[in-house]
Design a protein around this motif. Structure first.
Motif, PDB file in Angstrom:
ATOM      1  N   ARG A 220       0.857  -1.190   0.000  1.00  0.00           N
ATOM      2  CA  ARG A 220       0.000   0.000   0.000  1.00  0.00           C
ATOM      3  C   ARG A 220       0.890   1.237   0.000  1.00  0.00           C
ATOM      4  NH1 ARG A 220      -4.922   1.900   0.174  1.00  0.00           N
ATOM      5  NH2 ARG A 220      -5.846  -0.166  -0.006  1.00  0.00           N
ATOM      6  N   ILE A 221       0.807   1.999  -1.078  1.00  0.00           N
ATOM      7  CA  ILE A 221       1.634   3.197  -1.218  1.00  0.00           C
ATOM      8  C   ILE A 221       1.109   4.319  -0.330  1.00  0.00           C
ATOM      9  CG2 ILE A 221       2.382   4.988  -2.833  1.00  0.00           C
ATOM     10  CD1 ILE A 221       2.155   2.922  -5.050  1.00  0.00           C
ATOM     11  N   ASN A 222      -0.201   4.486  -0.356  1.00  0.00           N
ATOM     12  CA  ASN A 222      -0.823   5.519   0.477  1.00  0.00           C
ATOM     13  C   ASN A 222      -2.274   5.126   0.707  1.00  0.00           C
ATOM     14  OD1 ASN A 222      -2.270   6.241  -1.889  1.00  0.00           O
ATOM     15  ND2 ASN A 222      -0.593   7.592  -2.524  1.00  0.00           N
ATOM     16  N   ASP A 223      -3.062   6.047   1.235  1.00  0.00           N
ATOM     17  CA  ASP A 223      -4.464   5.741   1.551  1.00  0.00           C
ATOM     18  C   ASP A 223      -5.259   5.297   0.333  1.00  0.00           C
ATOM     19  OD1 ASP A 223      -4.933   5.765   4.143  1.00  0.00           O
ATOM     20  OD2 ASP A 223      -5.982   7.695   4.242  1.00  0.00           O
ATOM     21  N   ARG A 224      -4.819   5.730  -0.837  1.00  0.00           N
ATOM     22  CA  ARG A 224      -5.608   5.472  -2.052  1.00  0.00           C
ATOM     23  C   ARG A 224      -5.136   4.280  -2.861  1.00  0.00           C
ATOM     24  NH1 ARG A 224      -7.961  10.649  -5.168  1.00  0.00           N
ATOM     25  NH2 ARG A 224      -9.269  11.366  -3.480  1.00  0.00           N
ATOM     26  N   VAL A 225      -3.829   4.076  -2.921  1.00  0.00           N
ATOM     27  CA  VAL A 225      -3.304   3.129  -3.916  1.00  0.00           C
ATOM     28  C   VAL A 225      -2.592   1.946  -3.268  1.00  0.00           C
ATOM     29  CG1 VAL A 225      -1.821   2.873  -5.948  1.00  0.00           C
ATOM     30  CG2 VAL A 225      -3.006   5.034  -5.541  1.00  0.00           C
TER      31      VAL A 225
ATOM     32  N   ASP B 262      -8.518   3.126  -4.002  1.00  0.00           N
ATOM     33  CA  ASP B 262      -9.670   3.383  -3.133  1.00  0.00           C
ATOM     34  C   ASP B 262     -10.030   4.855  -3.198  1.00  0.00           C
ATOM     35  OD1 ASP B 262     -10.168   0.764  -1.710  1.00  0.00           O
ATOM     36  OD2 ASP B 262      -8.037   1.036  -1.291  1.00  0.00           O
ATOM     37  N   LEU B 263     -11.273   5.115  -3.577  1.00  0.00           N
ATOM     38  CA  LEU B 263     -11.749   6.487  -3.668  1.00  0.00           C
ATOM     39  C   LEU B 263     -12.739   6.697  -2.534  1.00  0.00           C
ATOM     40  CD1 LEU B 263     -12.318   6.374  -7.537  1.00  0.00           C
ATOM     41  CD2 LEU B 263     -10.374   7.388  -6.336  1.00  0.00           C
ATOM     42  N   GLY B 264     -12.259   7.293  -1.451  1.00  0.00           N
ATOM     43  CA  GLY B 264     -13.101   7.411  -0.257  1.00  0.00           C
ATOM     44  C   GLY B 264     -13.248   6.047   0.382  1.00  0.00           C
ATOM     45  N   THR B 265     -14.304   5.861   1.168  1.00  0.00           N
ATOM     46  CA  THR B 265     -14.485   4.594   1.879  1.00  0.00           C
ATOM     47  C   THR B 265     -15.417   3.637   1.144  1.00  0.00           C
ATOM     48  OG1 THR B 265     -16.252   5.611   3.165  1.00  0.00           O
ATOM     49  CG2 THR B 265     -14.059   5.575   4.165  1.00  0.00           C
ATOM     50  N   SER B 266     -16.055   4.095   0.067  1.00  0.00           N
ATOM     51  CA  SER B 266     -17.082   3.258  -0.574  1.00  0.00           C
ATOM     52  C   SER B 266     -16.765   2.821  -2.002  1.00  0.00           C
ATOM     53  CB  SER B 266     -18.429   4.006  -0.596  1.00  0.00           C
ATOM     54  OG  SER B 266     -18.895   4.190   0.714  1.00  0.00           O
ATOM     55  N   TRP B 267     -15.814   3.469  -2.646  1.00  0.00           N
ATOM     56  CA  TRP B 267     -15.538   3.146  -4.045  1.00  0.00           C
ATOM     57  C   TRP B 267     -14.159   2.519  -4.189  1.00  0.00           C
ATOM     58  CZ3 TRP B 267     -18.858   3.365  -8.084  1.00  0.00           C
ATOM     59  CH2 TRP B 267     -20.030   4.107  -7.918  1.00  0.00           C
ATOM     60  N   THR B 268     -14.076   1.489  -5.006  1.00  0.00           N
ATOM     61  CA  THR B 268     -12.805   0.838  -5.296  1.00  0.00           C
ATOM     62  C   THR B 268     -12.700   0.613  -6.805  1.00  0.00           C
ATOM     63  OG1 THR B 268     -12.940  -0.348  -3.202  1.00  0.00           O
ATOM     64  CG2 THR B 268     -11.369  -1.181  -4.799  1.00  0.00           C
TER      65      THR B 268
ATOM     66  N   PHE C 105      -6.363  -8.475 -19.742  1.00  0.00           N
ATOM     67  CA  PHE C 105      -6.439  -7.247 -18.956  1.00  0.00           C
ATOM     68  C   PHE C 105      -7.791  -7.231 -18.255  1.00  0.00           C
ATOM     69  CE2 PHE C 105      -8.333  -2.965 -18.915  1.00  0.00           C
ATOM     70  CZ  PHE C 105      -7.475  -2.342 -18.027  1.00  0.00           C
ATOM     71  N   GLY C 106      -7.796  -6.804 -17.015  1.00  0.00           N
ATOM     72  CA  GLY C 106      -9.058  -6.707 -16.284  1.00  0.00           C
ATOM     73  C   GLY C 106      -9.182  -5.365 -15.590  1.00  0.00           C
ATOM     74  N   ALA C 107     -10.387  -4.862 -15.517  1.00  0.00           N
ATOM     75  CA  ALA C 107     -10.667  -3.634 -14.763  1.00  0.00           C
ATOM     76  C   ALA C 107     -11.989  -3.848 -14.032  1.00  0.00           C
ATOM     77  CB  ALA C 107     -10.756  -2.432 -15.690  1.00  0.00           C
ATOM     78  N   LYS C 108     -12.107  -3.271 -12.856  1.00  0.00           N
ATOM     79  CA  LYS C 108     -13.341  -3.482 -12.106  1.00  0.00           C
ATOM     80  C   LYS C 108     -13.578  -2.298 -11.167  1.00  0.00           C
ATOM     81  CE  LYS C 108     -15.709  -7.448 -10.136  1.00  0.00           C
ATOM     82  NZ  LYS C 108     -15.529  -8.726  -9.463  1.00  0.00           N
ATOM     83  N   ALA C 109     -14.813  -1.881 -11.076  1.00  0.00           N
ATOM     84  CA  ALA C 109     -15.180  -0.816 -10.133  1.00  0.00           C
ATOM     85  C   ALA C 109     -16.257  -1.353  -9.200  1.00  0.00           C
ATOM     86  CB  ALA C 109     -15.698   0.396 -10.892  1.00  0.00           C
ATOM     87  N   THR C 110     -16.140  -1.032  -7.927  1.00  0.00           N
ATOM     88  CA  THR C 110     -17.107  -1.519  -6.929  1.00  0.00           C
ATOM     89  C   THR C 110     -17.528  -0.383  -6.007  1.00  0.00           C
ATOM     90  OG1 THR C 110     -16.126  -3.728  -6.907  1.00  0.00           O
ATOM     91  CG2 THR C 110     -17.454  -3.144  -5.013  1.00  0.00           C
ATOM     92  N   PHE C 111     -18.828  -0.378  -5.737  1.00  0.00           N
ATOM     93  CA  PHE C 111     -19.357   0.523  -4.711  1.00  0.00           C
ATOM     94  C   PHE C 111     -19.933  -0.338  -3.596  1.00  0.00           C
ATOM     95  CE2 PHE C 111     -23.141   2.457  -2.813  1.00  0.00           C
ATOM     96  CZ  PHE C 111     -22.587   3.617  -2.291  1.00  0.00           C
ATOM     97  N   HIS C 112     -19.663   0.022  -2.356  1.00  0.00           N
ATOM     98  CA  HIS C 112     -20.271  -0.726  -1.250  1.00  0.00           C
ATOM     99  C   HIS C 112     -20.679   0.218  -0.129  1.00  0.00           C
ATOM    100  CE1 HIS C 112     -16.257  -0.388   0.621  1.00  0.00           C
ATOM    101  NE2 HIS C 112     -16.899  -0.601   1.773  1.00  0.00           N
ATOM    102  N   PHE C 113     -21.596  -0.242   0.666  1.00  0.00           N
ATOM    103  CA  PHE C 113     -22.009   0.557   1.832  1.00  0.00           C
ATOM    104  C   PHE C 113     -22.291  -0.378   3.011  1.00  0.00           C
ATOM    105  CE2 PHE C 113     -26.534  -0.486   2.032  1.00  0.00           C
ATOM    106  CZ  PHE C 113     -26.777  -0.967   0.759  1.00  0.00           C
TER     107      PHE C 113
END
Lengths: 391, 143
Positions: free
Chosen positions: A296-301, A344-350, A383-391
């Protein structure tokens, strides 16, 4: 078809958004815990359709889940999760009950769960459909092949679990597995039992299942070692195209998985090894292993890299036996080197991005190999890409 | 002169270490008979492994959503970063294994909850007024 599936995703997404907005209100009213997620992925492979039409690039790769739980007493809780997924022709957004259980936890050392329960295999089987819980898009396919996901995902039965002196976590269980004759795992098993001849009227059920998972949280902070074992008997029948009935009676199918997990502040290292055994060798015995590291480089990546080796039959790792049948020997294995990033974009998006270089096609389902020309290519990538939203 | 500077630094270091140790206290209900916990006990409580006090009562842990205190508490006692702790509980939620400790945004709410909950346990800053609750000693793990 794609338009219809996209429509499904849109509707599920809208439903989840409504639930997110309303969550504080009805969670307050009914004292319920409500959580959910929705994922949309994209896959593009150089050769071979990998579960979905990936050679052309595909968005037929999505998951949605919603769970609710409620504590009836301080030691008794009820909960369930609805789940739908789409992966090529698999799932097609049909909503199923993923897990539904009652959980009674009277003591540290002893809890009891009854209902439909995720099977505790290794580090990832229970959470394999929940994208944001891990660094990579796929769970390591050498130990958790999607080909038998539907069979091993969950069981109907009961388990005992708890925490024992010596910092040990355990779970022991018994019950029956879900054998949907049209699921990829069951279908490829039936195909194998039919000698790859056409068949009709298949039925398959698990007669006996017991298993357990034991994890030792070692004195070295962050390091745990785990062991999984389960044994299964299956029975059923099918009829070959010429009318010949085939009775299925498979005893003593067992799986062993050894796991190592090390979690430091910014990086992690995991490795697992697994092997199936089948009494009297009436079926092939898959085996595999992987190692994976994340940083983990930082909070986001977070970056990840891993290496997987899967063998369709641990007694034929080089494919010499299947070559005798005229099948290319690279069908016997799949070796996967992958790198990726999780954002990680905020606490809900990846958001995740991944690249895999692969040798062999041992994990590609039989129905994803459309012709012999395709079968001949052992080296490929995706190649794969994926976006997830969770709550 | 050098010696004097060294002594001054040493005293300042001791004071800051003392303040550091006091910047966070773990609190329980006043009628709770447990006098001390080890860091390992706290880790097990906050990771859903230890669910009963020694007298058999249910343990009800709560979290304080103040970034610096939470990070310090988790690093010292649970041996996880806030992200790792959050992921652990999401794993529990989405596999049906459990629900996370209730979180409060203010110390007053944590204290009020623990004061009215016999099995409650939480953490607040050392400056907080511990009305209706009792602080509990946290001991290093025995090797």
């Amino acid at each position: 078809m794609l338009r219809q599936k996209t429509g499904y995703s849109y509707r599920y997404g809208l439903l989840l958004m409504i639930l997110v907005v309303c969550k504080p209100v009805w969670a307050q009213l009914r004292d319920l815990e409500v959580h959910g997620f929705i994922s949309q992925g994209y896959l593009d492979s150089s050769e071979h359709d990998y579960w979905a039409p990936t050679q052309d690039g595909t968005f037929e790769f999505s998951e949605v889940g919603l769970n609710i739980s409620k504590s009836l007493r301080d030691d008794l809780r009820l909960g369930m999760q609805f789940f739908a997924r789409d992966l090529g022709d698999i799932g097609n957004h049909e909503v199923v009950i993923d897990w539904a259980l009652g959980d009674y936890r009277p003591r540290d050392e002893l809890g009891i769960r009854v209902g439909r329960i995720k099977q505790p295999i290794g580090l990832y089987n229970q959470e394999r459909d929940v994208d944001f819980l891990r660094s990579t898009i796929w769970v390591p396919q050498s130990v958790y092949p999607d080909g038998n996901r539907d069979i091993v995902l969950a069981y109907d039965g009961f388990s005992i679990y708890g925490h024992l002196p010596g910092d040990l976590d355990y779970e022991l269980y018994t019950g029956s597995l879900n054998m949907d004759e049209e699921s990829p795992g069951t279908e490829s098993l039936l195909m194998s039992l039919a000698g790859f001849l056409p068949y009709v009227d298949p039925s398959l059920k698990s007669d006996k299942l017991f298993g357990g998972f034991l994890k030792w949280n070692t004195p070295l902070d962050g390091l745990s070692l785990g062991g999984t074992f389960y044994e299964l008997d299956m029975s059923g029948s099918l009829t070959l195209f010429d009318g010949t009935p085939v009775l299925i009676d498979l005893d003593g199918i067992s799986l062993v998985v050894w796991s190592l997990d090390y979690q430091a502040e910014n990086w992690s290292f995991t490795g697992e090894w697994s092997a199936y055994s089948v009494q009297d060798n009436v079926l092939s015995e898959p085996a595999g292993w992987y190692v994976q590291a994340t940083y983990r480089i930082n909070d986001r990546v977070e970056l990840n890299a891993g290496y997987n080796e899967f063998f369709g039959n641990k007694n034929d790792k080089d494919g010499e036996l299947i070559a005798l049948l005229g099948v290319p020997n690279h069908l016997a294995w799949q070796k996967d080197t992958g790198i990726g990033a999780r954002i990680d974009l905020g606490t809900s998006w990846t958001v995740k991005l991944e690249w895999h270089e692969i040798d062999g096609i041992g994990l590609i389902a039989a129905f994803d190999i459309p012709n012999l020309d395709n079968l001949l290519e052992p080296d490929w990538n995706y190649f794969g890409a994926k976006a997830t939203f969770h709550f | 002169m050098k010696q004097k500077s060294f002594v001054t630094c040493w005293i300042l270091l001791m004071i800051s270490a003392h303040l550091g140790a006091q910047d966070l206290v773990v609190i329980v209900h006043p009628e709770n008979e447990t006098r001390f916990l080890s860091k390992k006990d706290l880790q097990h409580i906050y990771l859903n492994k230890k669910v009963r006090w020694n007298d058999g009562g249910r343990i009800v842990p709560v979290m304080l959503q103040r970034a610096e205190l939470q990070e310090s508490f988790l690093a010292r006692n649970v041996r996880k970063t806030p992200r790792q702790f959050s992921t652990f509980w999401k794993r529990q939620i989405f596999t049906g294994k459990g629900v996370p400790p209730t979180s409060f945004t203010s110390e007053q709410e944590v204290i009020a909850f623990v004061a009215r909950t016999p099995g409650g346990i939480g953490f607040v800053s050392g400056k907080a007024s511990l009305k209706g609750v009792r602080s509990i000693e946290i001991q290093e793990d025995s090797s």
